[in-house]
Design a protein around this motif. Structure first.
Motif, mmCIF file in Angstrom:
data_model
loop_
_atom_site.group_PDB
_atom_site.id
_atom_site.type_symbol
_atom_site.label_atom_id
_atom_site.label_comp_id
_atom_site.label_asym_id
_atom_site.label_seq_id
_atom_site.Cartn_x
_atom_site.Cartn_y
_atom_site.Cartn_z
ATOM 1 N N LEU A 45 0.834 -1.203 0.000
ATOM 2 C CA LEU A 45 0.000 0.000 0.000
ATOM 3 C C LEU A 45 0.872 1.257 0.000
ATOM 4 C CD1 LEU A 45 -2.617 -1.162 2.677
ATOM 5 C CD2 LEU A 45 -2.905 -1.154 0.198
ATOM 6 N N GLY A 101 -12.356 -2.061 0.626
ATOM 7 C CA GLY A 101 -10.953 -2.111 1.056
ATOM 8 C C GLY A 101 -10.882 -2.710 2.452
ATOM 9 N N GLY A 110 -4.649 -14.513 9.588
ATOM 10 C CA GLY A 110 -4.574 -15.980 9.607
ATOM 11 C C GLY A 110 -5.653 -16.655 10.419
ATOM 12 N N PHE A 111 -6.654 -15.897 10.838
ATOM 13 C CA PHE A 111 -7.751 -16.485 11.621
ATOM 14 C C PHE A 111 -9.086 -16.411 10.900
ATOM 15 C CE2 PHE A 111 -4.636 -14.906 14.713
ATOM 16 C CZ PHE A 111 -4.361 -16.079 15.410
ATOM 17 N N GLY A 112 -9.082 -15.897 9.680
ATOM 18 C CA GLY A 112 -10.341 -15.748 8.962
ATOM 19 C C GLY A 112 -11.152 -14.540 9.394
ATOM 20 N N ALA A 114 -10.655 -11.312 8.607
ATOM 21 C CA ALA A 114 -10.892 -10.381 7.503
ATOM 22 C C ALA A 114 -12.040 -10.891 6.630
ATOM 23 C CB ALA A 114 -9.613 -10.204 6.688
ATOM 24 N N THR A 137 -9.646 -3.239 -5.690
ATOM 25 C CA THR A 137 -8.344 -3.150 -6.365
ATOM 26 C C THR A 137 -7.267 -3.535 -5.371
ATOM 27 O OG1 THR A 137 -9.171 -1.295 -7.673
ATOM 28 C CG2 THR A 137 -6.798 -1.645 -7.667
ATOM 29 N N THR A 138 -6.382 -4.441 -5.791
ATOM 30 C CA THR A 138 -5.293 -4.847 -4.922
ATOM 31 C C THR A 138 -4.093 -5.177 -5.793
ATOM 32 O OG1 THR A 138 -4.702 -6.356 -3.112
ATOM 33 C CG2 THR A 138 -5.993 -7.302 -4.876
ATOM 34 N N ALA A 144 -2.243 -12.634 0.158
ATOM 35 C CA ALA A 144 -3.310 -12.781 1.161
ATOM 36 C C ALA A 144 -4.564 -12.024 0.709
ATOM 37 C CB ALA A 144 -2.837 -12.263 2.511
ATOM 38 N N SER A 145 -4.358 -10.854 0.146
ATOM 39 C CA SER A 145 -5.483 -10.047 -0.309
ATOM 40 C C SER A 145 -6.153 -10.696 -1.526
ATOM 41 C CB SER A 145 -4.969 -8.641 -0.657
ATOM 42 O OG SER A 145 -6.004 -7.838 -1.141
ATOM 43 N N LYS A 151 -12.182 -15.508 -2.067
ATOM 44 C CA LYS A 151 -13.084 -16.091 -1.063
ATOM 45 C C LYS A 151 -14.399 -15.325 -0.971
ATOM 46 C CE LYS A 151 -10.126 -17.028 2.215
ATOM 47 N NZ LYS A 151 -9.417 -16.800 3.507
#
Ligand SMILES: CC(C)(COP(=O)(O)OP(=O)(O)OC[C@H]1O[C@@H](n2cnc3c(N)ncnc32)[C@H](O)[C@@H]1OP(=O)(O)O)[C@@H](O)C(=O)NCCC(=O)NCCS
Length: 176
Positions: A45, A101, A110-112, A114, A137-138, A144-145, A151
């Motif tokens: 970012l 965003g 790592g825990f789900g 997000a 947009t990423t 990870a994003s 998902k």
């Protein structure tokens, strides 16, 4: 980017299995400083901001605007979900569309969380502004994003070069 405009704000806190999404509050300030200054969070970012500059510039109570959610776990803010109107987006396919965003503190990765928070925010959005697609947009290098976007049901519209990197533009159809 613009905020969501004429939606009722703030909404009642949105509760998921493990999280609460709510408007940011003064007690979230340290988490906002951490989000803005973390090298890990800002790796894709444009890099972290200097801590002293952020500490000086950030108001005592974080700015509130329609579409800015603080995400809370066990009473503490762990991240932010941003829903905006992509006014002026450089890609015509995204310009003027709703935009998602997300930023989470590294200790909450790592825990789900997000995925859980974004799904809830998108559900809320579909209720207040129904029938609209959402774009995201990423950087394509932000693995990870990219996984999170897939998902959540975003599919690729196009890739493009900007900010010295390849960007991925995804879209999520309404009524998912
Ligand atoms: C992008 C970002 C939010 C992703 O966070 P994350 O924690 O990796 O994302 P998720 O919530 O999807 O959780 C991922 C992992 O949690 C694991 N997990 C553990 N417990 C889980 C549970 N109960 N439910 C679901 N997943 C769980 C899963 O294995 C999942 O891994 P996978 O994607 O390989 O399947 C985070 O990396 C971030 O804040 N990055 C910095 C900001 C940024 O780059 N934002 C993008 C710009 S838009």
């Amino acid at each position: 980017m613009d905020d969501l405009g004429a939606v009722s704000w703030p909404p009642a806190p949105i509760r998921t299995e493990r999280l609460v999404l709510r408007a940011p509050e003064a007690r979230d300030r340290a988490a906002f400083v951490a989000l803005l200054t973390s090298p890990e969070v800002n790796a894709y970012l444009g890099g972290p901001r200097a801590r002293d500059e952020v500490e000086r510039g950030l108001p005592a109570a974080p700015e509130q605007w329609p579409g800015s959610f603080a995400v809370e776990s066990d009473g503490a803010m762990i991240g932010q979900v941003l829903l905006r109107r992509a006014t002026g987006h450089r890609r015509p396919a995204a310009a003027g569309k709703l935009d998602l965003g997300y930023l989470f503190l590294p200790q909450a990765w790592g825990f789900g969380y997000a995925a859980e928070a974004c799904a809830a925010a998108l559900d809320w959005l579909a209720g207040v502004l129904p029938g609209e697609p959402v774009v995201l947009t990423t950087q394509s290098a932000n693995a990870a994003s990219m996984r999170l976007a897939a998902k959540l049901g975003f599919t690729e519209v196009e890739r493009f070069e900007a900010w010295d990197a390849e960007q991925w533009l995804g879209m999520r159809s309404p009524g998912r």
